[in-house]
Design a protein around this motif. Sequence first.
Motif, mmCIF file in Angstrom:
data_model
loop_
_atom_site.group_PDB
_atom_site.id
_atom_site.type_symbol
_atom_site.label_atom_id
_atom_site.label_comp_id
_atom_site.label_asym_id
_atom_site.label_seq_id
_atom_site.Cartn_x
_atom_site.Cartn_y
_atom_site.Cartn_z
ATOM 1 N N VAL A 42 -6.506 1.572 -11.832
ATOM 2 C CA VAL A 42 -6.519 0.146 -12.151
ATOM 3 C C VAL A 42 -7.975 -0.264 -12.304
ATOM 4 O O VAL A 42 -8.786 -0.024 -11.411
ATOM 5 N N ARG A 43 -8.299 -0.879 -13.443
ATOM 6 C CA ARG A 43 -9.671 -1.321 -13.720
ATOM 7 C C ARG A 43 -9.805 -2.810 -13.434
ATOM 8 O O ARG A 43 -8.893 -3.592 -13.718
ATOM 9 N N GLY A 44 -10.965 -3.181 -12.881
ATOM 10 C CA GLY A 44 -11.212 -4.582 -12.560
ATOM 11 C C GLY A 44 -12.650 -4.981 -12.852
ATOM 12 O O GLY A 44 -13.500 -4.137 -13.146
ATOM 13 N N ARG A 45 -12.899 -6.275 -12.767
ATOM 14 C CA ARG A 45 -14.252 -6.806 -12.958
ATOM 15 C C ARG A 45 -14.421 -8.085 -12.144
ATOM 16 O O ARG A 45 -13.441 -8.666 -11.689
ATOM 17 N N PHE A 46 -15.655 -8.492 -11.969
ATOM 18 C CA PHE A 46 -16.069 -9.731 -11.306
ATOM 19 C C PHE A 46 -16.075 -9.668 -9.790
ATOM 20 O O PHE A 46 -16.716 -10.479 -9.154
ATOM 21 N N ALA A 47 -15.357 -8.739 -9.163
ATOM 22 C CA ALA A 47 -15.338 -8.615 -7.702
ATOM 23 C C ALA A 47 -14.678 -7.287 -7.341
ATOM 24 O O ALA A 47 -14.160 -6.587 -8.215
ATOM 25 N N THR A 48 -14.697 -6.965 -6.069
ATOM 26 C CA THR A 48 -14.049 -5.746 -5.582
ATOM 27 C C THR A 48 -12.785 -6.145 -4.834
ATOM 28 O O THR A 48 -12.862 -6.755 -3.763
ATOM 29 N N PRO A 49 -11.611 -5.814 -5.376
ATOM 30 C CA PRO A 49 -10.360 -6.215 -4.711
ATOM 31 C C PRO A 49 -10.032 -5.305 -3.537
ATOM 32 O O PRO A 49 -10.497 -4.173 -3.447
ATOM 33 N N GLY A 50 -9.208 -5.813 -2.635
ATOM 34 C CA GLY A 50 -8.681 -5.003 -1.549
ATOM 35 C C GLY A 50 -7.399 -4.330 -2.003
ATOM 36 O O GLY A 50 -6.810 -4.713 -3.022
ATOM 37 N N TYR A 51 -6.960 -3.314 -1.254
ATOM 38 C CA TYR A 51 -5.719 -2.642 -1.629
ATOM 39 C C TYR A 51 -4.942 -2.177 -0.403
ATOM 40 O O TYR A 51 -5.504 -2.008 0.683
ATOM 41 N N ASP A 52 -3.652 -2.013 -0.601
ATOM 42 C CA ASP A 52 -2.738 -1.430 0.377
ATOM 43 C C ASP A 52 -1.789 -0.544 -0.421
ATOM 44 O O ASP A 52 -1.069 -1.033 -1.292
ATOM 45 N N VAL A 53 -1.810 0.764 -0.148
ATOM 46 C CA VAL A 53 -1.005 1.724 -0.895
ATOM 47 C C VAL A 53 -0.192 2.518 0.118
ATOM 48 O O VAL A 53 -0.759 3.089 1.055
ATOM 49 N N ARG A 54 1.130 2.542 -0.083
ATOM 50 C CA ARG A 54 1.986 3.236 0.881
ATOM 51 C C ARG A 54 3.347 3.575 0.296
ATOM 52 O O ARG A 54 3.786 2.948 -0.672
ATOM 53 N N TYR A 55 4.006 4.547 0.922
ATOM 54 C CA TYR A 55 5.391 4.869 0.568
ATOM 55 C C TYR A 55 6.297 3.769 1.087
ATOM 56 O O TYR A 55 6.097 3.251 2.188
ATOM 57 N N VAL A 56 7.286 3.397 0.286
ATOM 58 C CA VAL A 56 8.300 2.414 0.679
ATOM 59 C C VAL A 56 9.661 2.908 0.185
ATOM 60 O O VAL A 56 9.743 3.803 -0.657
ATOM 61 N N ASN A 57 10.721 2.309 0.701
ATOM 62 C CA ASN A 57 12.063 2.683 0.264
ATOM 63 C C ASN A 57 12.424 2.072 -1.081
ATOM 64 O O ASN A 57 13.193 2.649 -1.844
ATOM 65 N N LYS A 58 11.886 0.859 -1.355
ATOM 66 C CA LYS A 58 12.158 0.217 -2.639
ATOM 67 C C LYS A 58 11.000 -0.693 -3.001
ATOM 68 O O LYS A 58 10.241 -1.136 -2.145
ATOM 69 N N ILE A 59 10.893 -0.961 -4.283
ATOM 70 C CA ILE A 59 9.880 -1.875 -4.800
ATOM 71 C C ILE A 59 10.587 -3.186 -5.126
ATOM 72 O O ILE A 59 11.649 -3.182 -5.750
ATOM 73 N N VAL A 60 10.007 -4.296 -4.681
ATOM 74 C CA VAL A 60 10.574 -5.606 -5.007
ATOM 75 C C VAL A 60 9.548 -6.416 -5.787
ATOM 76 O O VAL A 60 8.340 -6.289 -5.568
ATOM 77 N N ALA A 61 10.029 -7.220 -6.701
ATOM 78 C CA ALA A 61 9.161 -8.062 -7.525
ATOM 79 C C ALA A 61 8.594 -9.192 -6.679
ATOM 80 O O ALA A 61 9.327 -9.835 -5.914
ATOM 81 N N ASP A 62 7.289 -9.426 -6.806
ATOM 82 C CA ASP A 62 6.656 -10.537 -6.099
ATOM 83 C C ASP A 62 7.240 -11.845 -6.604
ATOM 84 O O ASP A 62 7.510 -12.002 -7.790
#
Length: 173
Positions: free
Chosen positions: A68-88
């Motif tokens: 994932v490419r970004g600009r203007f700042a450094t974002p934080g992240y959380d990456v992990r295994y989950v049972n399902k993905i839900v839409a925000d």
Amino acid sequence: MTASRRFRSGTRATAILVTLASSLCFAAVAFGLPPFSTAPKTSAGSGGQAELFGIAVGCHPTFDRFVVRGRFATPGYDVRYVNKIVADGSGLPVSLLGTKRIRVVIRQARGHTSAGANLLPSVRTPLCSNLRQVKKAGDFEGVVSFGLGLRRRTGFRVFRLTAPTRIVIDVAH
């Protein structure tokens, strides 16, 4: 071919494979890359809100990569295994190819311009050895999230690169 010759040939091939695998491990250490594991990975951001403007997916011989490419700042992240993905926002399930799921949450970020134009694709389907599909699961209130659909649960690593700012997720085969 005699049994002893087959054994020596098999032993030689095994030795070559072990040497190659060791070299790859040492190369990762030499480049300062984190190890692969199935544990969650998190990091705080800094410098305000990042604008995410692109993603890339690559299939490699021993791992598959999501960037994932970004600009203007450094974002934080959380990456992990989950049972399902839900839409925000809606909380509806996000279907993905594969049987295992990694959720990527990027905080202090947006995937659209200040005028509201979308900067990120909704779906990528690379059909790599392990990484089968990537879907955007949200861009809501300073949080951008993705779901990674995998063929199997394996170790992964997450690290940042700069110029431009990138969050890199490698998933082992």
